[in-house]
Each structure stands twice: as C-alpha cells, then as structure tokens.
Design a protein around this motif. Structure first.
Motif, PDB file in Angstrom:
ATOM      1  N   SER A  27     -13.470   6.000  -4.091  1.00 59.98           N
ATOM      2  CA  SER A  27     -13.948   5.869  -2.712  1.00 59.98           C
ATOM      3  C   SER A  27     -13.164   4.819  -1.930  1.00 59.98           C
ATOM      4  O   SER A  27     -12.943   4.973  -0.726  1.00 59.98           O
ATOM      5  N   MET A  28     -12.744   3.750  -2.588  1.00 59.55           N
ATOM      6  CA  MET A  28     -11.934   2.724  -1.914  1.00 59.55           C
ATOM      7  C   MET A  28     -10.589   3.284  -1.483  1.00 59.55           C
ATOM      8  O   MET A  28     -10.127   3.026  -0.363  1.00 59.55           O
ATOM      9  N   ILE A  29      -9.962   4.060  -2.359  1.00 63.98           N
ATOM     10  CA  ILE A  29      -8.669   4.666  -2.010  1.00 63.98           C
ATOM     11  C   ILE A  29      -8.851   5.610  -0.817  1.00 63.98           C
ATOM     12  O   ILE A  29      -8.051   5.616   0.121  1.00 63.98           O
ATOM     13  N   LYS A  30      -9.937   6.372  -0.839  1.00 62.22           N
ATOM     14  CA  LYS A  30     -10.238   7.312   0.243  1.00 62.22           C
ATOM     15  C   LYS A  30     -10.473   6.570   1.563  1.00 62.22           C
ATOM     16  O   LYS A  30      -9.881   6.899   2.589  1.00 62.22           O
ATOM     17  N   MET A  31     -11.333   5.555   1.523  1.00 65.27           N
ATOM     18  CA  MET A  31     -11.649   4.814   2.749  1.00 65.27           C
ATOM     19  C   MET A  31     -10.438   4.050   3.268  1.00 65.27           C
ATOM     20  O   MET A  31     -10.154   4.059   4.466  1.00 65.27           O
ATOM     21  N   SER A  32      -9.713   3.395   2.367  1.00 65.00           N
ATOM     22  CA  SER A  32      -8.625   2.532   2.822  1.00 65.00           C
ATOM     23  C   SER A  32      -7.392   3.312   3.269  1.00 65.00           C
ATOM     24  O   SER A  32      -6.435   2.741   3.764  1.00 65.00           O
ATOM     25  N   SER A  33      -7.433   4.629   3.094  1.00 64.33           N
ATOM     26  CA  SER A  33      -6.312   5.471   3.525  1.00 64.33           C
ATOM     27  C   SER A  33      -6.500   6.037   4.930  1.00 64.33           C
ATOM     28  O   SER A  33      -5.657   6.768   5.425  1.00 64.33           O
ATOM     29  N   ILE A  34      -7.635   5.703   5.581  1.00 58.89           N
ATOM     30  CA  ILE A  34      -7.843   6.117   6.978  1.00 58.89           C
ATOM     31  C   ILE A  34      -7.090   5.127   7.846  1.00 58.89           C
ATOM     32  O   ILE A  34      -7.408   3.943   7.860  1.00 58.89           O
ATOM     33  N   ASN A  35      -6.064   5.581   8.564  1.00 62.95           N
ATOM     34  CA  ASN A  35      -5.226   4.646   9.323  1.00 62.95           C
ATOM     35  C   ASN A  35      -4.791   5.249  10.650  1.00 62.95           C
ATOM     36  O   ASN A  35      -4.552   6.440  10.750  1.00 62.95           O
ATOM     37  N   GLY A  36      -4.691   4.419  11.644  1.00 64.52           N
ATOM     38  CA  GLY A  36      -4.237   4.938  12.938  1.00 64.52           C
ATOM     39  C   GLY A  36      -3.375   3.946  13.685  1.00 64.52           C
ATOM     40  O   GLY A  36      -3.390   3.889  14.909  1.00 64.52           O
TER      41      GLY A  36
END
Length: 319
Positions: free
Chosen positions: A298-307
């Motif tokens: 879940s950390m990898i998933k969340m921390s991969s949201i970038n803009g």
C-alpha cells in the motif's frame, strides 16, 4: 440514474488509469547513473536524526502521508508560505508537522554530490521508508522519479482524512486517490508510531453526542485515562498521548488495541464498522508479517501518486 453511474465509473477508471500510469513512470533504478548514492545519503541523514530524537520516524512518515493526500506525492507540503499564499504546511491539519529540517539536510548533502537531479518528493518518499525500517518495520524498494510540485495551498489540506472521519468518509477519501479498503486498513497501521494532541481525540471523551458524554465504542477504563490527560478545560499546551504503548516501534500493536477498543481516533475505531475492514484488522492483529506485507504494498501504491513538474533546488521554495 444509469447515466450518473456510468459517469462515476468512467471517472473512477480515469483516476485509476492515471494512478497506474504514474506508478509505471517511476522506476527502482531511476538514479542509478545520475546519483547512485542517493539512498545511502538519505538513510544516513534519517539515522543520524533518529539517534538524537526518537520521534523523528513518526514525523517523517506523517509528513509523507500528508504530502501524498494533497496533489499527490510532489513535496508540496514542504513549500513555505509566500506573500498572500498560505502553503499546505500552515493549514490546520499540518501545523503540528515537524522534521522538515531532515529533508533539508538530506537535500543539501545530495545537491553537493549530484546537483539538480534528485527531487524533494523522492527524498521524502525514501525518508518515510527509512523511518519505518529504523523503527523495526519492513524495508522495501522505493520507486523513484517523482517531480516536485509548484503549488501549495493551505485551503487544500481540507482534503486530508480527519481523525473524526467515519468509515464511509474514509473509504471515499482513499478511493478518490485510487486506494482500496485494504490500503486504508494497512496504511492506518502507520498510527503505530507517534503521538496525538488532545485536540485530535477530544470529540470522543467530552460531549460525544446528545446521549453520551464519552464515545460508547471506547474502552471505559481507557476513556477515563484519556480524560485525565485531556480534561475539558485543558491548560497544558502540548497535552496528549502516544498512539500506542510502543510508539517508537513499528509493529502491529495498533490493530490489537483497536480490537480492545483502545484506538485513539474515531477513524481508528471505525475500522471495525464493516465486515471487510474488521476482518483485515483481525488479520493484521494476528499476523505482523501479514501487516508488513500489506503495508509495503500500500505504501508503494500511495507514494507513486505524483503530479509534480520540476526538481527543486531548495525544498522550501519553487525554482
């Protein structure tokens, strides 16, 4: 009605696609040629700060969460307010954030080695991973290649999930970011580290509702303890309590406490309100290994949201 459902499905698919495509644009070896020592430098900086202050890991993990939930993981939470613009760090949920200096220290050391290459957003993601690992939690490879954002508004911190949220509000907040109910329960486990001020749980111990002074889902003896720490006319400036008894160790105690009705926040205790989330709480309370695996995913998933758009020279100001 059918049209509304169709529009919602399309919007969810667009959001999911954007999240997936963002994940795919990051890579584990992003700095292999341009800044091979980046992970070593960040880890060394976090370790040195933690040796002096055991609250550093909790602060770094929280900093990363609060960054990612507003505009994605673009280090917008690190930007200073300027002129008439009040930045995220000065928004109500963020005034108690700290440990910004650690990101500054890591950035300074990295800039001396490979200037203009590593984003502040990547440094923050790496620091959060190191914070968990140094607290006895799992380690993992962090996908890198995030860019730093140029916009930071205190008004947008209203998007952060509140400690008073019910389960449907939490689910909505997480699903808007492409995160599932399992991600919600796993990431909530970050509350195994750290401290809470009275203001974040006062709603549960004083004037809860028209019929109860104290939240009836709260263990009575635990409620009495919280009331003694946070009386209704509290005069102690930084009064509060650790989130669990082992608040500097990353473990699964958090889930065990929820089952005992000793979760600090409403948003912790409501994880028992649906069969799905209740089963996950039970699973993670029983197996620390299962929690670690889910948390990493879940950390990898969340921390991969970038803009973001740029690589900042100074994490506190745009280029």
């Amino acid at each position: 009605m059918a049209l509304a459902i169709m529009v919602t499905l399309v919007l969810n698919l667009i959001l999911l696609f954007s999240v997936v495509s963002t994940v795919n644009s990051l890579s584990f070896n992003y700095y292999e040629k341009t800044c091979p020592d980046v992970e070593f430098i960040v880890a060394k900086t976090v370790k040195a700060a933690t040796a002096v202050d055991k609250t550093v890991p909790a602060a770094l993990l929280r900093l990363h969460f609060h960054d990612c939930f507003v505009r994605g993981c673009d280090a917008s939470v690190l930007l200073n307010s300027k002129g008439s613009n009040k930045a995220e760090k000065d928004g109500p949920p963020n005034v108690s954030l700290h440990a910004f200096f650690i990101i500054d220290n890591a950035k300074k050391a990295i800039e001396a080695t490979c200037p203009g290459v590593v984003s502040c957003a990547d440094i923050l993601a790496l620091a959060a991973r190191d914070a968990v690992f140094l607290s006895g939690g799992p380690g993992w490879d962090v996908p890198k290649g995030r860019k730093d954002g140029r916009i930071s508004k205190a008004s947008e911190t209203i998007q952060l999930p509140s400690p008073t949220f019910n389960i449907s509000q939490l689910q909505k907040s997480f699903s808007q970011r492409g995160l599932s109910m399992e991600d919600l329960v796993a990431l909530s486990g970050g509350h195994t580290l750290g401290f809470s001020h009275c203001s974040s749980f006062r709603n549960r111990i004083h004037n809860f509702n028209a019929t109860h002074d104290v939240d009836p889902t709260l263990n009575p003896s635990f409620a009495a303890k919280l009331k003694s720490i946070c009386p209704i006319k509290n005069q102690v400036k930084n009064a509060g309590t650790t989130l669990d008894a082992s608040s500097t160790t990353f473990d699964n105690t958090y889930y065990k406490l929820i089952i005992q009705r000793k979760g600090i926040f409403s948003s912790d205790q409501v994880l028992l309100d649906t069969p799905n989330t209740k089963d996950l709480v039970s699973k993670f309370a029983t197996s620390q290994d299962a929690f670690y695996k889910a948390f990493v995913k879940s950390m990898i998933k969340m921390s991969s949201i970038n803009g973001g758009q740029e690589v900042r020279k100074d994490c506190r100001v745009v280029n």
